[in-house]
Design a protein around this motif. Structure first.
Motif, PDB file in Angstrom:
ATOM      1  N   VAL A 127      82.111  73.627  30.538  1.00 46.81           N
ATOM      2  CA  VAL A 127      82.674  72.889  31.666  1.00 46.81           C
ATOM      3  C   VAL A 127      82.952  71.466  31.231  1.00 46.81           C
ATOM      4  O   VAL A 127      82.338  70.967  30.290  1.00 46.81           O
ATOM      5  CB  VAL A 127      81.721  72.862  32.897  1.00 46.81           C
ATOM      6  N   ARG A 128      83.885  70.841  31.908  1.00 52.61           N
ATOM      7  CA  ARG A 128      84.129  69.416  31.699  1.00 52.61           C
ATOM      8  C   ARG A 128      84.686  68.853  32.991  1.00 52.61           C
ATOM      9  O   ARG A 128      85.106  69.589  33.884  1.00 52.61           O
ATOM     10  CB  ARG A 128      85.081  69.164  30.537  1.00 52.61           C
ATOM     11  N   LEU A 129      84.705  67.541  33.076  1.00 51.07           N
ATOM     12  CA  LEU A 129      85.256  66.890  34.254  1.00 51.07           C
ATOM     13  C   LEU A 129      86.736  66.627  34.042  1.00 51.07           C
ATOM     14  O   LEU A 129      87.167  66.321  32.933  1.00 51.07           O
ATOM     15  CB  LEU A 129      84.520  65.579  34.540  1.00 51.07           C
ATOM     16  N   ARG A 130      87.493  66.756  35.107  1.00 52.15           N
ATOM     17  CA  ARG A 130      88.922  66.468  35.062  1.00 52.15           C
ATOM     18  C   ARG A 130      89.104  64.989  34.737  1.00 52.15           C
ATOM     19  O   ARG A 130      88.332  64.136  35.168  1.00 52.15           O
ATOM     20  CB  ARG A 130      89.540  66.787  36.436  1.00 52.15           C
ATOM     21  N   ALA A 131      90.130  64.682  33.971  1.00 50.74           N
ATOM     22  CA  ALA A 131      90.426  63.290  33.631  1.00 50.74           C
ATOM     23  C   ALA A 131      90.759  62.523  34.899  1.00 50.74           C
ATOM     24  O   ALA A 131      91.464  63.018  35.775  1.00 50.74           O
ATOM     25  CB  ALA A 131      91.595  63.223  32.650  1.00 50.74           C
ATOM     26  N   ARG A 132      90.233  61.339  34.990  1.00 52.12           N
ATOM     27  CA  ARG A 132      90.500  60.488  36.155  1.00 52.12           C
ATOM     28  C   ARG A 132      91.849  59.825  36.008  1.00 52.12           C
ATOM     29  O   ARG A 132      92.248  59.447  34.922  1.00 52.12           O
ATOM     30  CB  ARG A 132      89.415  59.424  36.282  1.00 52.12           C
ATOM     31  N   THR A 133      92.524  59.674  37.111  1.00 50.05           N
ATOM     32  CA  THR A 133      93.787  58.937  37.108  1.00 50.05           C
ATOM     33  C   THR A 133      93.517  57.528  37.592  1.00 50.05           C
ATOM     34  O   THR A 133      92.458  57.236  38.151  1.00 50.05           O
ATOM     35  CB  THR A 133      94.827  59.606  38.027  1.00 50.05           C
ATOM     36  N   SER A 134      94.463  56.648  37.426  1.00 44.77           N
ATOM     37  CA  SER A 134      94.261  55.262  37.835  1.00 44.77           C
ATOM     38  C   SER A 134      94.023  55.155  39.334  1.00 44.77           C
ATOM     39  O   SER A 134      93.364  54.237  39.801  1.00 44.77           O
ATOM     40  CB  SER A 134      95.457  54.403  37.429  1.00 44.77           C
TER      41      SER A 134
END
Length: 97
Positions: A74-81
């Motif tokens: 599992v990983r966390l979705r990349a954050r957007t600005s």
């Protein structure tokens, strides 16, 4: 198919308690515990409900062999600005919650 270990890891990464994941997925806390312990293998609907709730919280499930020939993960979705929140220099009484 995701594993109980992936559910447990995803829940830990998001900081969700068993009760919070149960509420978000429509399952009971006992069902979440059973999934994490691997006892929920006969409940594909339960795995799917937990998976959708965790994905809504920002988790991405990785199938076995997708990343450097490793196992499932599992990983966390990349954050957007737009996910950054309010910058400290912009904090004031109007946006104080």
């Amino acid at each position: 198919m995701i594993t109980g270990m992936q559910i447990r890891g995803a829940r830990a990464m998001t900081g969700m308690s068993i009760d919070e994941l149960a509420a978000a997925s429509g399952l009971t806390p006992e069902a979440i515990e059973a999934l994490e312990d691997g006892d929920g293998m006969g409940e594909p609907g339960a795995f799917l409900a937990a998976k959708h709730a965790l994905e809504a919280a920002g988790v991405i499930f990785i199938a076995s062999g997708n990343q450097d020939e490793g196992g499932p993960g599992v990983r966390l979705r990349a954050r957007t600005s737009s996910d950054d929140g309010i910058r400290p220099e912009n904090l004031n009484a109007t946006n104080d919650d």
